[in-house]
Design an enzyme around this catalytic site. Structure first.
Site, PDB file in Angstrom:
ATOM      1  N   LYS A 158       0.866  -1.180   0.000  1.00 51.78           N
ATOM      2  CA  LYS A 158       0.000   0.000   0.000  1.00 51.78           C
ATOM      3  C   LYS A 158       0.905   1.233   0.000  1.00 51.78           C
ATOM      4  O   LYS A 158       1.105   1.897   1.027  1.00 51.78           O
ATOM      5  CB  LYS A 158      -0.932  -0.051   1.220  1.00 51.78           C
TER       6      LYS A 158
HETATM    7  N1  PMP Z   1      -7.538  -2.603  -3.049  1.00 59.99           N
HETATM    8  C1  PMP Z   1      -7.077  -1.342  -2.957  1.00 59.99           C
HETATM    9  C2  PMP Z   1      -6.315  -0.758  -4.093  1.00 59.99           C
HETATM   10  C3  PMP Z   1      -7.332  -0.593  -1.790  1.00 59.99           C
HETATM   11  O1  PMP Z   1      -6.878   0.664  -1.697  1.00 59.99           O
HETATM   12  C4  PMP Z   1      -8.084  -1.172  -0.740  1.00 59.99           C
HETATM   13  C5  PMP Z   1      -8.359  -0.372   0.496  1.00 59.99           C
HETATM   14  N2  PMP Z   1      -7.321  -0.487   1.432  1.00 59.99           N
HETATM   15  C6  PMP Z   1      -8.536  -2.491  -0.887  1.00 59.99           C
HETATM   16  C7  PMP Z   1      -8.244  -3.179  -2.060  1.00 59.99           C
HETATM   17  C8  PMP Z   1      -9.313  -3.166   0.203  1.00 59.99           C
HETATM   18  O2  PMP Z   1      -8.483  -3.439   1.286  1.00 59.99           O
HETATM   19  P1  PMP Z   1      -9.036  -3.451   2.793  1.00 59.99           P
HETATM   20  O3  PMP Z   1     -10.193  -4.360   2.812  1.00 59.99           O
HETATM   21  O4  PMP Z   1      -7.902  -3.930   3.592  1.00 59.99           O
HETATM   22  O5  PMP Z   1      -9.417  -2.040   3.112  1.00 59.99           O
END
Ligand code: PMP
Length: 305
Positions: A158
């Site tokens: 991320k």
């Molecule tokens: N994909 C992307 C590109 C994201 O930014 C997110 C949000 N964090 C997710 C998937 C979903 O991840 P999570 O369920 O951990 O928020």
């Protein structure tokens, strides 16, 4: 949504919201050299409870390891700082944003000589926002932008710079009148939304792209794996051709912000009945029962503050 609270934690100290500034020549501003998380705190049994805090911290430090920017603070320090940030701002339903970034010092591309700074912000985020989307679903289009190809950007991490791709996907969708965009991977298979993972259901089986399809391994995605297993529903991680979306019985997206949101129209094709599907509803019910504290939190997903 009031996008404001009192204090932001910056490198070990709380500073006033208005004074939480960095220099315009900080490396992260120019080159996307940061890693971050998006975490929710829910009012659960009338107390603030951070959802899956340890899992978010683990992913934050994994992202930092991938980008070779581990901070001086341990995961435990960071956990405490997140809890303190929620507390000092007297929040219950909140969004929490920890950020590790390359700061000010030099503006060459090489990030390694630069300081690794840390900030944690949290602000009020009413949990009923988007209630309509949770029930009625959203529209999405396949984006003309693809997710990063393997060995270009580390899509598992991320990293702030990766979100240039997400922004392009989002802009493309909004300008064409859709709520959200779905990116394909470089081979043309379904990857994910601009900030959500995607799932389809066909004949009672749930399918979602594997991590090799350039996705971020979502924490809400993992919740779906666990909850579906408990409901006796099979989940398969499988490479998905684009057209499989159009002929699904149900489609939904997951994310910390999106929670579990049905998708009822893709590329102007109505998905099945055009309404939230039965399995999607069941998963939402299970998910929110845990969050609301209506059922026992047997997976220890909530950190009460
Ligand atoms: N994909 C992307 C590109 C994201 O930014 C997110 C949000 N964090 C997710 C998937 C979903 O991840 P999570 O369920 O951990 O928020």
């Amino acid at each position: 949504m009031a996008f404001k609270a009192d204090k932001i934690w910056m490198d070990g100290k709380f500073v006033d919201w208005e004074k939480a500034n960095i220099h315009v020549l900080s490396h992260v501003v120019h080159y996307g050299s940061g890693v971050f998380e998006g975490i929710r705190c829910y009012k659960s049994n009338n107390k603030p409870a951070v959802f899956r805090l340890d899992d978010h911290l683990k992913r934050l430090y994994d992202s930092a390891r991938i980008f070779r920017m581990l901070p001086e603070y341990s995961m435990e320090d960071m956990k405490q700082a997140i809890i303190d940030t929620v507390k000092i701002n007297k929040l219950k339903d909140a969004y929490i944003r920890p950020l590790i970034y390359r700061g000010y010092g030099d503006l060459g591309v090489d990030p390694l000589p630069l300081p690794i700074n840390v900030a944690i912000a949290a602000w009020d985020w009413g949990r009923y926002l988007g209630e309509e989307a949770l029930e009625k679903g959203i529209s999405a289009k396949i984006s003309s932008w693809s997710r990063g190809a393997p060995n270009t950007f580390p899509m598992m991490a991320k990293i702030t710079g990766n979100y240039v791709n997400s922004q392009l996907v989002k802009i493309d969708a909004l300008q064409d009148g859709y709520d959200e965009g779905i990116a394909l991977d470089r081979y043309g298979y379904v990857s994910e939304g601009s900030g959500e993972n995607i799932f389809i259901i066909r004949n009672g089986v749930i399918f979602t792209p594997p991590s090799s399809s350039a996705i971020l391994a979502g924490i809400t995605r993992h919740c779906v794996f666990v909850l579906a297993r408990e409901l006796g529903i099979k989940v398969k991680q499988h490479v998905l051709p684009r057209e499989s979306l159009y002929i699904s019985d149900e489609v939904f997206m997951t994310g910390t912000a999106a929670e579990i949101t049905p998708v009822t129209k893709i590329d102007n094709i109505i998905i099945s009945s055009g309404k939230r599907g039965e399995i999607t509803k069941k998963l939402q019910d299970e998910f929110f029962s845990i969050i609301n504290g209506k059922v026992k939190d047997k997976h220890k997903w909530l950190t009460y503050i």
